[in-house]
Design a protein around this motif. Structure first.
Motif: not given
Length: 380
Positions: A150-155, A177-181
């Motif tokens: 997954l490609i995500a970005i931090s808050n 996301m800040q981590g995978e959970r």
């Protein structure tokens, strides 16, 4: 019973207390000369595994086709895998010479193994908690998109970074996301536009994020459809360890339904074309050709009652072929229809895996050929 040499080699290695590298289900099937998990092929593979007292972990029939699996001895007498080692494929024979090395060193093959480039993904046994290997339900965790990195970005990332990623990958949404959970939300073109249109602050990702949509991977595909249709996506979460394993979008859903429905639509068109070719030129008296070869004792009275195999038998009969007056080669035509018949039999067995590209290409080729015939054969 066919047992590949590689499987014999793996069993001998496990019995000697050595490890065998992991391999994807797709590559494992390739050892047996298979591309899909048809019921007949699965049974043959299970018989080969049973003969060598082997099993796969997780079950090769239940697992996503590009997920890695391990070969194990049924009695559990195997060497545990070295932690954090990512080596794919059943190891080459050259590894037998490395017995004096550490487990991590021994895991590196001296020559190319049966390779697999699948990323680390949650196992199907994790995805479908507590289900047996013969679970027939189509679950959301079985989709390829649910098992991709997954490609995500931090808050606290700047908004222009999110926009750049969304433009670069042609995304409509980006998980925050800040981590995978730890999922904070999602940023979308709509959420950005709404904030800007209302004149509100929209500098960082956190300023523009909205509520996220998440569904557990053991839920059925049909349970996920309403969420995907309404919001355009859903994140997929492993219900055991709560990790986010992928994202499924409306585009993924459309492609999935295309792959599921396309074979049936092509087969339907081919059969309707066949009926039109035979049409009124074949009478009830011609059905006597099929007597003794029919799958049942039922009496056939009209063309719609015939099976694809019976259509082929009619085309093979010289009197019927002469009556049809087709200016094409009978042998080539029958061979094409027989390929279609074999594919149809596999499709109607409802195997777990989609048909291969070659099989789909054959159906498309047959359909195009029938369309050409349709253009030149009179309807009466």
């Amino acid at each position: 019973m066919f047992i590949p040499d590689k499987l014999h080699w793996a069993a001998d290695r496990l019995r000697a207390g050595r490890r065998v590298n992991r391999i994807t289900v797709r590559d494992f099937l390739g050892i047996f000369g298979a591309e899909r998990r048809g019921s007949i092929k699965v049974q043959a593979i299970r018989e080969a595994l049973d003969a060598l007292n082997l099993t796969t972990d997780p079950d090769f029939e239940l697992t996503w086709i590009d997920e890695p699996i391990w070969l194990r001895l049924k009695d559990g007498a195997q060497v545990a895998a070295a932690p954090n080692i990512t080596i794919e494929g059943i190891a080459s024979d050259a590894e037998l010479e490395g017995s004096a090395t550490s487990p991590a060193q021994a895991a590196v093959p001296a020559e190319p193994p049966l390779t697999s480039t699948a990323p680390e993904t949650p196992t199907r046994s994790e995805i479908v908690d507590g289900l047996s290997g013969d679970d027939p339900t189509f679950r959301i965790g079985s989709l390829p998109a649910a098992n991709k990195a997954l490609i995500a970005i931090s808050n606290d990332a700047p908004l222009n970074k999110a926009i750049t990623l969304m433009l670069q990958y042609d995304f409509s949404q980006l998980p925050v996301m800040q981590g995978e959970r730890d999922v904070k939300g999602v940023i979308t073109w709509k959420s950005i536009g709404l904030k800007l249109a209302m004149g509100q602050k929209c500098v960082s990702v956190g300023d523009c994020r909205e509520e996220i949509r998440i569904i557990d991977s053991n839920r059925t595909l049909f349970e996920a459809i309403p969420t995907i249709v309404e919001f355009g996506y859903t994140l997929v979460r492993n219900q055991q360890d709560r990790r986010i394993t992928g994202i499924i979008t409306a585009s993924d859903l459309s492609l999935q339904f295309q792959s599921l429905s396309e074979p049936f639509l092509l087969l339907r068109e081919i059969e309707l074309h066949i009926r039109r070719i035979l049409g009124k030129k074949v009478t009830e008296s011609d059905f006597q050709i099929l007597e003794g070869a029919a799958p049942s004792n039922r009496k056939v009275s009209q063309i719609e009652e015939l099976t694809l195999g019976q259509y082929i038998r009619l085309f093979q009969h010289p009197d019927i072929w002469t009556k049809l007056a087709l200016s094409i080669d009978a042998t080539e035509f029958v061979q094409l229809l027989d390929q279609v018949r074999e594919i149809r039999n596999e499709v109607m067995h409802f195997d777990r895996d989609p048909m291969t590209k070659d099989q789909l290409d054959t159906l498309k080729r047959a359909t195009r050929f029938m369309q050409h015939l349709y253009e030149f054969i009179p309807s009466h």
